[in-house]
Design an enzyme around this catalytic site. Structure first.
Site, PDB file in Angstrom:
ATOM      1  N   THR A 113     -61.721 -25.877   5.056  1.00 46.49           N
ATOM      2  CA  THR A 113     -60.353 -26.251   5.411  1.00 46.49           C
ATOM      3  C   THR A 113     -59.637 -26.889   4.222  1.00 46.49           C
ATOM      4  O   THR A 113     -60.268 -27.511   3.367  1.00 46.49           O
ATOM      5  CB  THR A 113     -60.347 -27.236   6.596  1.00 46.49           C
ATOM      6  OG1 THR A 113     -61.029 -28.441   6.223  1.00 46.49           O
ATOM      7  CG2 THR A 113     -61.043 -26.619   7.805  1.00 46.49           C
ATOM      8  N   SER A 477     -14.597 -24.190  30.016  1.00 54.01           N
ATOM      9  CA  SER A 477     -14.100 -24.935  31.182  1.00 54.01           C
ATOM     10  C   SER A 477     -12.848 -24.283  31.764  1.00 54.01           C
ATOM     11  O   SER A 477     -12.684 -24.206  32.983  1.00 54.01           O
ATOM     12  CB  SER A 477     -13.806 -26.383  30.785  1.00 54.01           C
ATOM     13  OG  SER A 477     -14.993 -27.045  30.383  1.00 54.01           O
ATOM     14  N   SER A 544     -24.708 -25.980  26.085  1.00 54.35           N
ATOM     15  CA  SER A 544     -26.126 -25.585  26.243  1.00 54.35           C
ATOM     16  C   SER A 544     -26.577 -24.758  25.038  1.00 54.35           C
ATOM     17  O   SER A 544     -26.781 -23.552  25.150  1.00 54.35           O
ATOM     18  CB  SER A 544     -26.350 -24.831  27.550  1.00 54.35           C
ATOM     19  OG  SER A 544     -25.486 -23.745  27.711  1.00 54.35           O
TER      20      SER A 544
END
Length: 637
Positions: A113, A477, A544
């Protein structure tokens, strides 16, 4: 130099050789530590001294050592392991490299590793399946920060056997005093993190001192040489066999009407025909009828074997279930305290849903904000709102349904998990379940007489969630409001949830960081679901910005009830409108985390409705949406 020579038994009786080899135990271990501590060189030396190098490999190694080696004209054993071109160019290990070798006593799989901090996640990958860790320390440098980091991770991942190999002893003239000081310093650190025992060995990976044979240069060392220790240390698989029986079901084998078997790898314990077993999480019981393998039925099977079990009774059991001993089954829960290692460049977003894979079980899971992160250099616990790449922290996890588990300290197979990003399918984290949270044990779904279908029928409509998404100033909106007016005129029951209005009440405690945006949408999604359960047509107007959260809300509703409406407006046009002056403030640095400026927006890839506001007026868009809804819902809308 001597190349590999095959066992004479291979030529005379290959079946006998394979049977002898099969009976050998297998030890999985890894080498870890700081940069340039000699991990790859040590593995190369082990392969060479155990005569695992073929003639063509040896010839290539000699050529490569002269061309790109770091040991002058001598053999550079690290090149046997460092296979990537970038590794050879830089003389470092980047990815995890696995090598197999065997001696007369045991088989081995070793993972080499990387030592660099930026590749810590690669070290975690190698450690996840290891029985033993060889932690190398450069005798000239002593215990370093990365030595501590890898030791902590090895201990955290439940590796019981640790070898501290003080390497490059030849470069300090095999000084016992230096070795003793390093061991004392490591012992002090090890005790502070809960490591009870380790084996310290002075070695030289380059020269082979105390690697496979005892070194004449260090007569003061009386402990085992490294290979002897690796050959005799107790393997975890042997311990797993005395634990209670557990087998996660990986596949239901149904080749014909007369056979139904459950295939999987035995995680722990022993099983025999006639043993009583329990299927989890359902809790149903039966007995084992047969243990089926490709070589015929067996009288007994143990941990580490892959088998197919048939049961005496026809009971429901599928992939992801766990077959366990009837009188000592594992637990099932849906809320946990867990330790996480974050492995993705993008930070953890608390509240976002990820796939959690534990054994053969895959569930949706939400990670709460971490309780704390662990500084592996000082072992201090620091407050944390999220986790970045290579961070380690403790957090609560909530799954969408109960999963069968055991604490990681008791079972790596039923306690270790990975987290997968739902959109990219990338593995973003690994973790260990510490214990189940019992707070919700007495919270159950309340059965109600009036169903969501009855609510919808009373209102004469099909519930729907119209999810308007787009940049600030795109007109979400405005269009959503016009759509609701048209629905109201048609006698439909609807309700509009607007982003700004919600933040005045339900979500007034949330800001605009990525984490808060995720939680904002999660709450709205739950509220919208309850409203659709009441039979309403719900409209939501929120930026969102993240696809993952929009997908999460979609998953809350039955198929066909979620309509994603992309109100597509170029940012230049949105800035030109800028009715609230928000873009101007964001450009001036007065608003942080503003979508489109300092925070990303991920546009929908396949929305149900796409509105281009540069070509379509709000009134036209509203008519288009209502027309689309009328065609999908019912002729009476």
């Amino acid at each position: 130099m001597t190349a590999y020579r095959p066992d004479a038994l291979i030529a005379s009786d290959i079946s006998a050789y394979l049977e002898l080899h099969q009976r050998k135990s297998l030890l999985r271990f890894l080498t870890c530590g700081s940069v340039d501590d000699g991990k790859s060189t040590l593995i190369g030396r082990l392969l060479y001294d155990s005569k695992q190098i073929f003639e063509d490999q040896l010839s290539a190694l000699e050529n490569d050592s002269r061309r790109v080696g770091t040991q002058g004209q001598a053999i550079d054993f690290a090149l046997l392991v460092d296979g990537l071109a970038a590794e050879r160019e830089q003389g470092i290990t980047i990815d995890v490299a696995y090598r197999f070798f065997a001696t007369e006593k045991r088989k081995f799989i070793v993972a080499d590793t990387p030592g660099h901090e930026q590749y810590t996640r690669n070290m975690v990958t190698g450690a996840s399946t290891a029985d033993l860790a060889v932690i190398l320390i450069d005798a000239r440098k002593g215990v370093l920060a990365q030595t501590k980091r890898h030791s902590f991770l090895a201990h955290l991942l439940g590796i019981r056997h640790l070898v501290v190999a003080v390497n490059k002893m030849d470069l300090i003239d095999y000084d016992q005093g230096v070795f003793d000081r390093i061991v004392d310093a490591y012992a002090e650190f090890a005790q502070s993190i809960g490591i009870q025992d380790f084996t310290a060995i002075p070695i030289s990976g380059f020269r082979g001192d105390n690697v496979t044979t005892r070194s004449d240069a260090m007569p003061w060392f009386t402990g085992p040489v490294l290979l002897d220790h690796l050959e005799t240390v107790e393997v975890d698989a042997e311990i797993d066999r005395i634990k209670p029986f557990r087998m996660p079901v990986q596949w239901v084998n149904r080749p014909n009407l007369d056979f139904r078997g459950f295939a999987g790898l035995i995680a722990s314990g022993t099983v025999r025909p006639g043993d009583p077993v329990r299927i989890l999480p359902s809790g149903r019981t039966s007995t084992v009828a047969r243990i089926v393998t490709m070589n015929g039925d067996k009288d007994v099977a143990v941990a580490g074997e892959s088998v197919t079990l048939t049961l005496a009774d026809e009971i429901d059991c599928s992939r992801g279930d766990v077959i366990a001993t009837a009188d000592a089954p594992p637990q099932a829960a849906d809320q946990f305290k867990a330790t996480l290692v974050w492995m993705d460049p993008a930070e953890l977003l608390p509240g976002r849903a990820y796939w959690l894979k534990l054994g053969t079980q895959t569930v949706s899971a939400v990670i709460r904000a971490p309780e704390y992160a662990i500084d592996v250099n000082t072992m201090a616990r620091a407050p944390a709102k999220t986790l970045a790449l290579n961070d380690i922290g403790v957090a609560e996890i909530v799954t969408d349904r109960g999963i069968v588990f055991e604490p990681y300290a008791e079972s790596h197979d039923l306690g270790g998990f990975i987290l997968i990003d739902k959109l990219t399918n990338a593995t973003v984290g690994a973790g260990m379940l510490d214990f189940a949270l019992r707070r919700a044990q007495n919270v159950h779904w309340q059965a109600v007489e009036i169903t969501r279908e009855a609510h919808a029928q009373q209102k004469g409509q099909q519930p729907r969630l119209l999810w308007f998404t787009g940049l600030s100033g795109s007109g979400k909106s405005t269009i959503a409001n016009l759509v609701e007016k048209k629905l109201h005129a048609l006698g439909k029951h609807s309700f509009l949830l607007d982003g700004d209005n919600i933040r005045h009440g339900l979500n007034r405690d949330l800001g605009f960081s990525d984490q808060d945006r995720v939680e904002n949408i999660r709450r709205i999604g739950e509220v919208a679901k309850l409203m659709t359960d009441a039979g309403l047509i719900v409209l939501t107007a929120f930026i969102s910005p993240f696809r993952a959260e929009r997908a999460m809300v979609r998953s809350l509703l039955p198929d066909g009830e979620f309509f994603e409406i992309f109100v597509d407006t170029p940012i230049e046009e949105a800035e030109r409108r800028d009715v609230k002056g928000l873009y101007k403030k964001a450009r001036a640095g007065e608003i942080a985390n503003f979508t489109g400026i300092s925070s990303p927006y991920e546009p929908p890839r396949a929305p149900e409705i796409h509105i281009d506001t540069t070509r379509t007026t709000p009134e036209e868009a509203a008519e288009q949406i209502v027309e689309a809804i009328m065609g999908v819902w019912s002729p009476t809308l």
